[in-house]
Design an enzyme around this catalytic site. Structure first.
Site, PDB file in Angstrom:
ATOM      1  N   HIS A  18       2.746  -9.481  -6.818  1.00 26.09           N
ATOM      2  CA  HIS A  18       2.845  -8.146  -6.221  1.00 26.09           C
ATOM      3  C   HIS A  18       4.057  -8.120  -5.299  1.00 26.09           C
ATOM      4  O   HIS A  18       3.963  -8.424  -4.107  1.00 26.09           O
ATOM      5  CB  HIS A  18       1.547  -7.829  -5.452  1.00 26.09           C
ATOM      6  N   HIS A  20       7.704  -5.567  -4.983  1.00 25.43           N
ATOM      7  CA  HIS A  20       8.523  -4.464  -5.503  1.00 25.43           C
ATOM      8  C   HIS A  20       9.981  -4.854  -5.319  1.00 25.43           C
ATOM      9  O   HIS A  20      10.397  -5.105  -4.177  1.00 25.43           O
ATOM     10  CB  HIS A  20       8.241  -3.168  -4.740  1.00 25.43           C
ATOM     11  N   HIS A 196      -1.983  -0.159  -8.350  1.00 23.57           N
ATOM     12  CA  HIS A 196      -2.299  -0.140  -6.920  1.00 23.57           C
ATOM     13  C   HIS A 196      -3.545   0.735  -6.746  1.00 23.57           C
ATOM     14  O   HIS A 196      -3.582   1.874  -7.241  1.00 23.57           O
ATOM     15  CB  HIS A 196      -1.177   0.498  -6.117  1.00 23.57           C
ATOM     16  N   GLU A 199      -5.717   0.636  -1.398  1.00 22.99           N
ATOM     17  CA  GLU A 199      -4.851   0.263  -0.270  1.00 22.99           C
ATOM     18  C   GLU A 199      -5.197   1.240   0.870  1.00 22.99           C
ATOM     19  O   GLU A 199      -5.837   0.877   1.836  1.00 22.99           O
ATOM     20  CB  GLU A 199      -3.376   0.355  -0.681  1.00 22.99           C
ATOM     21  N   ASP A 277       4.599  -7.885  -1.319  1.00 25.76           N
ATOM     22  CA  ASP A 277       4.744  -6.429  -1.456  1.00 25.76           C
ATOM     23  C   ASP A 277       6.216  -6.003  -1.292  1.00 25.76           C
ATOM     24  O   ASP A 277       6.901  -5.806  -2.285  1.00 25.76           O
ATOM     25  CB  ASP A 277       3.830  -5.695  -0.468  1.00 25.76           C
ATOM     26  N   ASP A 278       6.670  -5.832  -0.059  1.00 28.19           N
ATOM     27  CA  ASP A 278       8.046  -5.376   0.216  1.00 28.19           C
ATOM     28  C   ASP A 278       8.630  -6.234   1.341  1.00 28.19           C
ATOM     29  O   ASP A 278       8.752  -5.769   2.491  1.00 28.19           O
ATOM     30  CB  ASP A 278       8.025  -3.893   0.621  1.00 28.19           C
TER      31      ASP A 278
END
Ligand code: ADE
Ligand code: ZN
Length: 318
Positions: A18, A20, A196, A199, A277-278
């Site tokens: 996961h 991006h 997703h 969340e 994630d980011d």
């Protein structure tokens, strides 16, 4: 001398499931690409950008994420971005990476599908000896399903380079059921499916991702714990759940890292992995997520090894 936690985590073979790619754009590279492509940034300096990364919820982050992505224009830009991530992932002991990309973010700015795909591929080939990597095409759920279907049409010539489809962007108000046809079509094209869910959105969105989209993995999924029947389903089926602790802290999905539900998820027998994630926006790559969560929640090394094993076992293959 006992091995430090950082060295222990780095030495664990792990998959990142996961992340991006647009969320790996560090401010230094953002500034370099802005200069290369003559794009104006809303920040005076790298430090100024980092100081702006204060988020109250998912949407306040997405606004900043999509704005930053505007510097990505040429094949070389996408290759530089992917190379920087894969180099960093390899240093964290990542042996397999399944990487989200948001085609609609780039297509809407006039960047051709072939441009970003070629950039990704050259970097993936360069690092193939260190990290085995694959791409997951994400649909932006704040855009209509017709847009997702058009994106799939554009993806058709590149299917040998795409492992799966996913669903990201603003969650509440955009339930998975809105993307049933796009996911059905993706499955008919031989693509795997993740989404997703849970969340910021309720457990109902996780049920929909499983039952209406056929999602094989749930991204985030932390709100699943509010529904005991859903927990039972996820445990019985050992559905992989890709948890992103630093993201959840920064986007205020949890009040603080030491109150993150990851230990509870492990105790409940859920199949959880730890992911970034980011990472350029949330202050840490996957290794930092392992270390910080272990320190905040007093996870044992055995538990960290279980999480790393889960991640490798939850990788998708075609
Ligand atoms: N896009 C990038 N990061 C995301 C997240 N945490 N949730 C939804 N969409 C995203
Ligand atoms: Zn995500």
């Amino acid at each position: 001398m006992p091995e430090g936690i950082g060295d222990f985590v780095r030495a664990l073979p792990k998959a990142e499931l996961h992340v991006h790619i647009e969320g790996t754009l560090e401010p230094e590279l953002m500034f370099a690409l802005a200069a290369r492509n003559q794009v104006e940034l809303p920040y005076a300096s790298v430090g100024d950008a980092r100081r702006a990364y204060e988020f109250s919820d998912l949407q306040s982050f997405l606004d900043i994420l999509y704005q930053g992505a505007a510097v990505l224009q040429t094949e070389e830009d996408f290759s530089d971005l992917m190379s920087a991530y894969l180099r960093r992932a390899a240093a964290d002991g990542v042996t397999r990476a399944e990487i989200f990309f948001d085609p609609q973010t780039h297509l809407s700015r006039g960047v051709a599908f072939a441009t970003f795909m070629a950039g990704f591929l050259s970097a993936q080939r360069k690092f193939a000896g260190e990290v085995d990597s694959a791409l997951i095409l994400c649909f932006l759920r704040h855009l209509p399903e017709e847009d997702a279907l058009r994106t799939l049409d554009l993806a058709e010539p590149h299917l040998d380079q795409i492992l799966a489809v996913g669903l990201d962007s603003s969650e509440v108000g955009f339930p998975p059921e809105m993307f049933k046809s796009a996911f059905a079509r993706a499955r008919s094209m031989g693509l795997r499916t993740v989404a997703h869910a849970g969340e910021e959105g309720p457990p109902e969105y996780v049920w929909q991702a499983l039952d209406l989209l056929g999602a094989e993995r749930i991204d985030h999924g932390v709100r699943s714990l509010e529904d005991p029947d859903l927990v039972k389903r996820l445990r019985d089926e050992q559905t992989p759940i890709t948890v992103c602790p630093l993201s959840n802290e920064r986007l205020q999905v949890v009040p603080s890292l030491d109150r993150h539900p990851l230990p509870r998820m492990l105790e409940l027998g859920l199949n959880v992995s730890i992911n970034s994630d980011d990472p350029a926006y949330f202050g840490g790559y996957v290794g930092d997520n392992y270390v910080q969560v272990a320190e905040a929640l007093k996870l044992s090394r055995d538990q960290l090894a279980t999480v790393a094993r889960n991640s490798l076992a939850s990788a998708l293959t075609r």
